[in-house]
Structures are given as C-alpha cells and as structure tokens.
Scaffold this motif. Sequence first.
Motif, mmCIF file in Angstrom:
data_model
loop_
_atom_site.group_PDB
_atom_site.id
_atom_site.type_symbol
_atom_site.label_atom_id
_atom_site.label_comp_id
_atom_site.label_asym_id
_atom_site.label_seq_id
_atom_site.Cartn_x
_atom_site.Cartn_y
_atom_site.Cartn_z
ATOM 1 N N MET A 1 -2.086 8.066 0.679
ATOM 2 C CA MET A 1 -0.704 8.135 1.136
ATOM 3 C C MET A 1 -0.617 8.657 2.575
ATOM 4 S SD MET A 1 0.785 6.653 -1.179
ATOM 5 C CE MET A 1 2.284 6.518 -0.217
ATOM 6 N N LEU A 2 -1.511 9.582 2.934
ATOM 7 C CA LEU A 2 -1.517 10.072 4.322
ATOM 8 C C LEU A 2 -1.869 8.922 5.268
ATOM 9 C CD1 LEU A 2 -3.188 13.577 3.967
ATOM 10 C CD2 LEU A 2 -0.876 13.091 4.743
ATOM 11 N N LEU A 3 -2.833 8.114 4.849
ATOM 12 C CA LEU A 3 -3.234 6.958 5.650
ATOM 13 C C LEU A 3 -2.075 5.968 5.767
ATOM 14 C CD1 LEU A 3 -5.684 5.461 6.974
ATOM 15 C CD2 LEU A 3 -5.993 4.334 4.774
ATOM 16 N N MET A 4 -1.407 5.727 4.644
ATOM 17 C CA MET A 4 -0.309 4.758 4.634
ATOM 18 C C MET A 4 0.868 5.237 5.485
ATOM 19 S SD MET A 4 -0.560 1.894 3.292
ATOM 20 C CE MET A 4 -2.277 1.577 3.550
ATOM 21 N N HIS A 5 1.090 6.552 5.489
ATOM 22 C CA HIS A 5 2.171 7.082 6.325
ATOM 23 C C HIS A 5 1.842 6.846 7.795
ATOM 24 C CE1 HIS A 5 5.492 9.402 7.671
ATOM 25 N NE2 HIS A 5 4.775 10.399 8.137
ATOM 26 N N GLY B 1 0.792 -1.230 0.000
ATOM 27 C CA GLY B 1 0.000 0.000 0.000
ATOM 28 C C GLY B 1 0.821 1.276 0.000
ATOM 29 N N HIS B 2 2.053 1.206 0.504
ATOM 30 C CA HIS B 2 2.886 2.420 0.547
ATOM 31 C C HIS B 2 3.793 2.487 -0.662
ATOM 32 C CE1 HIS B 2 5.159 5.762 2.078
ATOM 33 N NE2 HIS B 2 4.643 5.687 3.284
ATOM 34 N N PHE B 3 3.955 1.338 -1.357
ATOM 35 C CA PHE B 3 4.819 1.400 -2.539
ATOM 36 C C PHE B 3 4.196 0.803 -3.803
ATOM 37 C CE2 PHE B 3 8.210 -0.595 -5.179
ATOM 38 C CZ PHE B 3 8.586 0.575 -5.808
ATOM 39 N N ILE B 4 3.920 -0.504 -3.799
ATOM 40 C CA ILE B 4 3.601 -1.174 -5.073
ATOM 41 C C ILE B 4 2.363 -0.566 -5.746
ATOM 42 C CG2 ILE B 4 2.962 -3.373 -6.139
ATOM 43 C CD1 ILE B 4 4.744 -4.733 -4.012
ATOM 44 N N VAL B 5 1.252 -0.461 -5.011
ATOM 45 C CA VAL B 5 0.026 0.067 -5.635
ATOM 46 C C VAL B 5 0.181 1.542 -6.029
ATOM 47 C CG1 VAL B 5 -2.422 0.542 -5.267
ATOM 48 C CG2 VAL B 5 -1.468 -1.655 -4.588
ATOM 49 N N PRO B 6 0.605 2.434 -5.099
ATOM 50 C CA PRO B 6 0.760 3.838 -5.527
ATOM 51 C C PRO B 6 1.766 4.015 -6.652
ATOM 52 C CG PRO B 6 1.231 3.608 -3.173
ATOM 53 C CD PRO B 6 0.870 2.270 -3.661
ATOM 54 N N PHE B 7 2.802 3.159 -6.693
ATOM 55 C CA PHE B 7 3.785 3.266 -7.775
ATOM 56 C C PHE B 7 3.099 3.096 -9.124
ATOM 57 C CE2 PHE B 7 6.676 1.335 -10.845
ATOM 58 C CZ PHE B 7 7.738 2.214 -10.822
ATOM 59 N N TRP B 8 2.336 2.034 -9.275
ATOM 60 C CA TRP B 8 1.711 1.766 -10.575
ATOM 61 C C TRP B 8 0.610 2.766 -10.879
ATOM 62 C CZ3 TRP B 8 4.253 -0.760 -14.010
ATOM 63 C CH2 TRP B 8 5.187 -1.716 -13.611
#
Lengths: 402, 179
Positions: free
Chosen positions: A334-338, A306-313
């Motif tokens: 991203m705020l939630l993931m942070h 959730g903090h990398f793979i999905v937002p990356f794509w």
Amino acid sequence: MGHDKQFTDAPKLDAGMADKAFKIAAAVGAVGILASVGLAFSGDEAKHQFFFSWLTAFMWCLTIGLGALFFIIIHHLTRATWSASTRRIAENVAINLPLMAILFIPIAIGLHDLYHWSHEEAVANDPILKWKAGYLNAPFFFVRAAVYFAVWGGLAWFFRSNSVKQDESGDEALSFKMRRLAPVGILTFALSATFAAFDWTMSLDPHWFSTMFGVYTFAGGVVSWFAFGILAIAWLQKSGALKHTITTGNRHDFGKLMFGFIVFWAYVTFSQYYLIWYANIPEETAWFAHRSVEGWSNIGALIIIGHFIVPFWVLLSRHVKRFPLSLNLAAVWMLLMHFVDLYFVIMPTLHHHGLHFHVLDLTTLLGVGGVFVAAFAFRFKKDAAVAHKDPQLLASMRYDNA
Amino acid sequence: MADKKRNWGVVAQFANPADLLHAAQKAREAGYKKFEVYSPFPVHGMDDAMGLPGSKVPWISLMGGLTGMTIGLTLQWWTGAVDYPLVIGGKPLFAWEFGLPVTFELSVLLASFGTVFGMFALNKLPKPYHPLDKVPMFKGVTDDKFFMSIEVADPMFDLHKSQAFLEEIGGTNVTVVEE
C-alpha cells in the motif's frame, strides 16, 4: 479474558536498536539527497525533473505524517481506548511534520519549475489564470504554506509533548487537556490538509479544479499512515519492544482501518472521476485526458487494480489481517501504491506525452524517505515507545476483538 | 402430548458477567457442548470462554454482495444495451463508469440483507417460544440477571450431575426446565 492483564514490557525501545535504525535510515537519506542534488546540477532537464521527483517524494512523506496526525486527533476526539497502545507511534510520525517544512525548501526554490501559475507573463496572457491570480500568486502561496506548517507543527507538538509529559506524571488532566483541543484540531486539520493538496499538487495544472481533491489526497495519506504504522509495530516488536503491549487485536485493527480507508479512497477517487466523466466538460476532463495517453493509462489501470481491487479482496480476510507476515506485506504494497498514486497526479504535468521514469524518482524517494524514517526512529531514542502511563493503556491491551 | 412433559434442560443464575464468563469457561473445560449463556448485554471474551467457532455470517454477506454485484451489472447492461438500446446524453449504451454506482449500491444492499437475515437464520430467529420463557426468574435477563443453561440434548447431560455442576461453578437458583 485477559482482564488480569498488566503492563509488563519495558516502556522504552532498546537504545541500540533505535540508534541502529536511525543510522541506517539517515545514511540512506543522506546518500539519496546528495545523489539527487548532484544529479539536479547535471543539466537543465535533470534540474526540472529533480523538482517534480522531489515534490512526489515530499508529498508521499507529508501525507503519511498527516495521516498520523489525523489518527491522534481522532483518538482524543472520540476518547478512544483501543489506540492508546499505538498512539506514541503516531505521535512520533506526526512530529516529523515540522521537519517537512525544511524539506519544503526545494519546492520553494523550484516554484517556477513546478507551477505554471508562478510565471507572471503566462498569467498576463491567460484570462483564467488572471482571474485566479488573487489566490494563486507566489507571496500568498508561501504565506499559506507557513500557516499549514504552523498548524500541523503546533498540533503535532502539542499532542506529543503532553503525551510525553504524562509518561512521568500519569496525570489524567493531561488527557482531558488533549481531548479539549481535539475538536479545534480536527477542523484546522481538515482545512489545512485540503488547501495544502490544492496548493501543492492540484495547482500543478492551474486550469483544472476538483473540490474532492483534498479529501482524495487525505484518503491516500491515511491508508499510508496505517501501512506505516503496521510496519513500525513490526519493527518495534522485532526489536523486542512492546511484545505484550501491542496485541494481535491492535494489529488486526490497524489492518481493518487500512482496509476501510482503502475502500474510502476508492470511493472518493471514483466519485471524482465519475462526475467529471459524466459531465464531460472539456476544462474538467483535460486532467484525465492528459493521463489517458499511452503509458499513463497503464499507470491509471495499475492504481485501480493495485490500490483497490487486489488489496480489497486480500484484506477482506480476517486471517490476512491477524497474521503478521501477510499484514506487513500488504502494508509495504500500500505504501508503494500510494507513491504510484501521487506519481500519477504529479508527473504527467512534466511528461505529458507518456510515462518517463528517471533515476531521480528513486534517489529523491530514498533521500526524503530516509530522512523521514531517520527522524521517526530518532524519537525512540529518548522517550518511551508507548504512552505507558496513559489511564487507558490497560483497556487497550485487553482489547482483542475476538 | 397430554402425558408428562419432557425436560429441556437445567438453568442457573449467576451474580455478574465475570462469574458468568468463568462459568462458561468451566463448562467448556468440563466437556459440555450444548450449553448457553444469557446476559442483558454482550460480555467481552465470551466467545473464547465458550469456545465458539468463528461466525459463518461473513460468508453469507459475501455471497449476498457478489449476487448484488452480478444483478446490478447485468441489469444495466441488459436493459440499456440489449433489450431496449437508447442513447441518453450522448453516453455509450453501457459503460462501467455509470454502471458502478448502481452495482455498488446493490452489492451493499444484498450484502446487508445477507448479514441481517443470515444472522437471523443462523440464530433460528424469530423464535416466539423458548422453554426458558416459562421460568419466572428468567425475566430478569433483559435487565440485570445472568444465566447459564445446559440442555438435555448435550451428550454429557445428567439431570443430577449437571445440576450439581451448575452449583459447583457458582450458579444459584438451579432450576429444571421443561420443554
């Protein structure tokens, strides 16, 4: 294209809109803090939980503020033009850093609940902690905290007050003045942010150490600042302000930088894990071992995905970054993931045996977050929402990165 | 081809980037498709003025990156765990942890190759000869001169009308270029 652009928007946000946002956020913050404090007095376990939940919410807001301060310093350091139209938003976020000193009080009160190294009898029987006591001791801890807040508060105040001064005079000398402090600013910022991360979150597990921990915390904070900035732009423009000043190109750049720092965060996070995994030394792997138990391992997987793979794509696409709704949704995510990332760093110290949600996690988040947003919205009541006499503003508005 | 050479197009000089930008806008509005502008440096807003569609290079980069990722992972898995299994430093025969740096580097490498060579291919580079090279004034394009050309291949092209059009939108030194 757009070379004939003029600054036509009203420089200020409508006072009623600013006041409305301030009141809503302040109400949420007050209810959150009252509920949290009330719950904290309901028992020993809840009191213990309160400090950890507060620390998580505190770090969440603090790192957003630090990200904003970083953005301002980089703007002046590189003599950037594109960010002139959005710099006031960052200034209004960073000026919350002195406020974080007040929100630090519960952490100071909960020192013994949070930090194992603060117990003298524990240190006396522990050769490693005895050796570290020169750094990890309560008086020096507070001195350092005071230094951090002085540095951040001083920098945030310096950049914002000079920028606001320029709103009246339009004097370019003020730009030069801010540019001159930027190199010193970035150095003191880097050191203070790194050591603050060491002190406030890494020392929760005082035996463990990672030299990358500071940059790891910083990277998450910068991602969150860009996410916060994207939502702040959406709020301002929805309230009718700066509709022609902050362009699609500017928002696109916020999306690009958020994307870039997501990749940077992943790079740093993986590097920290990778070296520890490869060396396989027990004193280093312990931190990850605590976070590999049932429950926490799921949160770890959620962070990777959730903090990398999905937002990356998702954010790879130009359309996602230029279309307001998709960019805003990505920013909320991203705020939630942070927050989840910080939760994963802080909470296993309290709940070693697995994931254990508590209602205080939510109430402290609403409390600290509400106060943070309220203070941010308050800044729009008096001063302009944009540095409208900045000599670089028009260049920033022309920039469309086609 | 000993006989008379065919025309390639017409070219005109413009005074500065702003004029070039407006000329490009007018050529697009007039309906020209195969026209091109030449400048010593990138002119902001030119893509929009010319009505160029988005670049296809990102897709080639993506393909390159995915190819690199696949090669990186399979290479390490196949050599380490299948073809020649050898325990090193007590680590598993294959693990994503140690697989990632090589996978990342190969993804970046092939994505960069895709970007650079994809850009070359789409621009039909290298191009050792171009009809405009024969126009003496065109040498200034690497220094301080700005040009726009309209090719014969354009459906709207007409030797006289297109020359007149270039003059009308502010071009000087209008020249016919042979192939």
